[in-house]
Design an enzyme around this catalytic site. Structure first.
Site, short mmCIF file in Angstrom:
data_model
loop_
_atom_site.label_atom_id
_atom_site.label_comp_id
_atom_site.label_asym_id
_atom_site.label_seq_id
_atom_site.Cartn_x
_atom_site.Cartn_y
_atom_site.Cartn_z
N ASP A 129 -59.32 39.46 68.16
CA ASP A 129 -57.87 39.29 68.01
C ASP A 129 -57.24 40.55 68.60
OD1 ASP A 129 -55.34 38.38 67.16
OD2 ASP A 129 -55.50 39.54 65.31
N GLU A 165 -58.36 35.61 71.60
CA GLU A 165 -57.06 34.95 71.49
C GLU A 165 -56.22 35.25 72.73
OE1 GLU A 165 -53.54 35.31 68.35
OE2 GLU A 165 -55.45 34.66 67.45
N ASP A 218 -56.55 41.21 60.54
CA ASP A 218 -57.00 41.22 61.93
C ASP A 218 -58.45 40.77 62.07
OD1 ASP A 218 -54.53 42.05 63.14
OD2 ASP A 218 -54.91 44.06 62.36
#
Length: 184
Positions: A10, A72, A144
């Site tokens: 991420d 992502e 996260d």
């Protein structure tokens, strides 16, 4: 058959979440390996922060030897400068992966949430709870790392994640040089 080790990422310029899971090629439930964050010094020059991200992810890749990275895709937000900076951070993370010959797959936040929670507009709390359940963790990972683990889970099972088993596995948090995280 050997297991497939998947690194989920991420990306963030201040804090990048990472999570590693292992999936047997027979399709058994995914196993939690480790997760944590790579944090950059703030305030610091962009180049110094990019170096921390690249070096941190390189260290994780070398230590845990994943074969695949699921990352992502950058969300285009209202502030073009912020989007550009996040794109540069993401580029450093992608470079670390390709320099180690990892296969890279990219997913939107909507795709990740849809696969893990069941709808694309899930809250951070919902993502954390489902990651905890799917990986049979005893405690929810921080935001996260949870997002990174969700990205890895998305790659592992696509849109058809199986319901989590009832058992729980221990989660131990610890720090290693270059990043903070946990492993089982």
């Amino acid at each position: 058959m050997a297991a497939l080790r998947i690194l989920g990422v991420d990306p963030g310029l201040r804090c990048t979440g990472f999570g590693i899971i292992e999936v047997s090629r027979k399709g058994n439930d995914p196993e939690y390996v480790t997760s944590g964050t790579i944090t950059t010094p703030f305030p610091a020059a962009l180049a110094a922060r990019i170096k921390v991200l690249h070096t941190g992810l390189t260290s994780i890749i070398e230590r845990y030897q994943p074969q695949v990275m699921a990352i992502e895709i950058v969300f285009v937000n209202v502030n073009p400068q912020a989007t550009l900076l996040l794109g540069q951070a993401r580029g450093a993370l992608l470079a670390a992966a390709v320099m180690h010959d990892l296969e890279v797959h990219e997913y939107t936040a909507l795709q990740v949430k849809q696969a893990v929670v069941g709808h694309g507009h899930a809250s951070k709390d919902q993502v954390q709870a489902m990651v905890m359940r799917l990986l049979k963790l005893t405690e929810a990972p921080r935001t996260d790392p949870a997002d990174a683990l969700a990205c890895a889970l998305r790659h592992a099972h696509g849109d058809s994640l199986a319901p989590a088993a009832a058992g729980r596995r221990s989660t131990r948090w610890r720090s290693l040089p270059g990043y903070t995280g946990s492993s089982s």
